[in-house]
Design an enzyme around this catalytic site. Sequence first.
Site, PDB file in Angstrom:
ATOM      1  N   GLU A  54       0.767  -1.103   0.048  1.00 43.36           N
ATOM      2  CA  GLU A  54       0.026   0.087  -0.141  1.00 43.36           C
ATOM      3  C   GLU A  54       0.828   1.157  -0.085  1.00 43.36           C
ATOM      4  O   GLU A  54       1.777   1.382   0.903  1.00 43.36           O
ATOM      5  CB  GLU A  54      -0.833   0.055   1.288  1.00 43.36           C
ATOM      6  CG  GLU A  54      -2.173   0.370   1.173  1.00 43.36           C
ATOM      7  CD  GLU A  54      -2.665   0.571   2.856  1.00 43.36           C
ATOM      8  OE1 GLU A  54      -2.443   1.463   3.440  1.00 43.36           O
ATOM      9  OE2 GLU A  54      -3.025  -0.567   3.092  1.00 43.36           O
ATOM     10  N   ASP A  65      -5.044  10.088   9.582  1.00 38.15           N
ATOM     11  CA  ASP A  65      -3.558   9.616  10.130  1.00 38.15           C
ATOM     12  C   ASP A  65      -3.290  10.211  11.401  1.00 38.15           C
ATOM     13  O   ASP A  65      -3.534  11.351  11.873  1.00 38.15           O
ATOM     14  CB  ASP A  65      -2.717  10.038   9.106  1.00 38.15           C
ATOM     15  CG  ASP A  65      -2.834   9.075   7.821  1.00 38.15           C
ATOM     16  OD1 ASP A  65      -2.589   7.777   8.026  1.00 38.15           O
ATOM     17  OD2 ASP A  65      -2.760   9.666   6.711  1.00 38.15           O
TER      18      ASP A  65
END
Lengths: 280, 439
Positions: A54, A65
């Site tokens: 990824e 995040d």
Amino acid sequence: MSTATTSRTAARLDELAGTGRAALVGYLPVGFPDVARSVEAVTTMVDAGVDVVEIGVPYTDPVMDGPVIQRAAEAALAAGARVRDVLTVVEAVAEHSGGTVPALVMSYYNPVLRYGVEAFARDLAAAGGAGMITPDLIPDEAAEWSAAADELGLDKVYLVAPSSTAERLHLTARASRGFVYAASTMGVTGTRESVGLAAEELVTATRSAGADHVCVGLGVSTGEQAAEVGRYADGVIVGSALVRTLLSDDPWTDRLDALGRVTGELAAGVARARTTGGDS
Amino acid sequence: MPEQPEQPVRDALTETLADQVAEKLADVHGPYFGQFGGRYVPEALIAALDELEAEFRKAQGDPGFAAELSRLHRDYTGRPSPLTEVPRFAAHIAGPGDDGAAPVRVFLKREDLNHTGSHKINNVLGQALLVKRMGKTRVIAETGAGQHGVATATAAALLGLECVVYMGEEDTRRQALNVARMELLGATVVPVTVGTRTLKDAINEALRDWVTNVDHTHYLLGTVTGPHPFPEMVREFHRIIGEEAREQMLERVGRLPDVVAACVGGGSNALGLFNAFLDDDGVALYGFEAGGEGIESGRHAARFSGGAPGVLHGARSYLLQDDDGQTRPSHSVSAGLDYPSVGPAHSWLHDIGRAAYEPVTDAEAMEAFQLLCRTEGIIPAIESAHALAGVLRVGRRIVEDGGSDQVLLVNLSGRGDKDVATAARWFGLLDGDATEGDQ
């Protein structure tokens, strides 16, 4: 649901399931600390046992995040990382692995929108990419991306969360190709003490909603946790724990060694997940 | 609702309004305003957004909710806010004509006189009542200048909710007094030290908190941006500004204004005022965004002059961004306008040509700020001073084109107490004033 057979990622997950284990899905951002070294890092991760890659596109406003990936993204942008650089890494993975390791791009939507959704899909396919994970794009808003991905046979990996209703699980399972990304907990990326019970329940519910493959991400950082999740999920997604090995001030080769070591521990965890009852 | 006569602007809209043909512009629903709006957020938040929308629709149909909100408006906020004519200010657009009559009259809608000092309280009280109805116990908010943070801390104190406010570290320094104010009200202020350390990053942190704590936490978003239902819901909580002003203008002048103007950061005070006039063709609408040090300097927050459509913080709208879709930092002397995107309804009004958006520089805004202080004895928020500068410009343009007997309405969205230190520095009023160490 019926399109799963056309997905290279799904085929890889099936192949691994045939050997009795889940996939280890490893995340790293492109351009940290620079593009060339991010290619080295990704290939190191592949050599150390990651089954699906990824590759993150650094973005100025990564709301899904936590601090580790934020720091790497900020540094990558400061070092001049561009959206198109992600294609370089995708190509490198395809070449390095002889096409055996599917490479997915993980990107917030605006960089792709600005690049041009169709153009990005075309260039991603041409670079040998398998598809895209979209943390802030839900199927409801994804008509343009979905059409482009369908045309090119690219994976469309959407997220589900413990808060998702049954109706949303159905919608997302139907819209996804490759796998459905199950967020293990409510929160952002980062390492956690434990991966809660909610994750297994969510995987079960997502499968009941029609998903052929479900991988679990958010909070997995140790071999032990990988073993636990690998028991029930089709794939174990790890990000922050890998990125963290690259954030130190150590010499670059030492950082790559650390990345390889952590990847190896996670791969071992996944490998033993279904042979020892899961918790080693 | 009365039938609207067929209007030219509506004809041009047939396509963008495909699902909304039966509505007036003022009643357009989310999630989309033309091609703008939507819900570009992590799936984890969708359940909360659905719950919020359902609760909001239920409240809209509940006379009890409307009555409670009205009571708070009247007894707590001090609504209706006054309408003040400012002839000494208006004289700086044009002096009296040969007949001795002023060619331009300017009226201010006095949202600065609301409790907590700005229009922000309207939205905050509405959402806080919804929070109580949803049974949530904690609210989080972002703030730039501190006005929305103070308003949220106020409503949280009033209704007994836990309150956490995210504020860019840069802004906590620029607005230290407002930090103290929020803390006095019992809120926790969290300085945000990532990214550009301003409003945009405070919103990122608030979204991360929300994703983590959504089961008991409501994100009390402060403007008409963000994912649906926020743009529509926040407009609804602010539409009272325009509704009062419209009625006050009719009562005072006997007709609608020719020009309606407001500053536009996220755009809540502007949309609240514009909304009551959207379907009046004869009323020209102007939004003034922060031109900072000038468009050509690159240091501004002028999304319509220097941005392009994109996605940020859950909505598709005009956005300051680079060729890679990375958000470009905004700049303005006014923290409240210092934001790289804008509410999707404004992008829609811009594209269909119903409202005009122009940049106003820091220098123009500060000149208008001083002018209002000295001619009318009113110290405006620097945000609102952008609208005052814009209306001076538009008024002069109209007079140059031979216009007369014009009525201009400006939203004075906030008062300038919080900006006294900034203004004192700008005008060099402080002893031993240094240009450093003040940011």
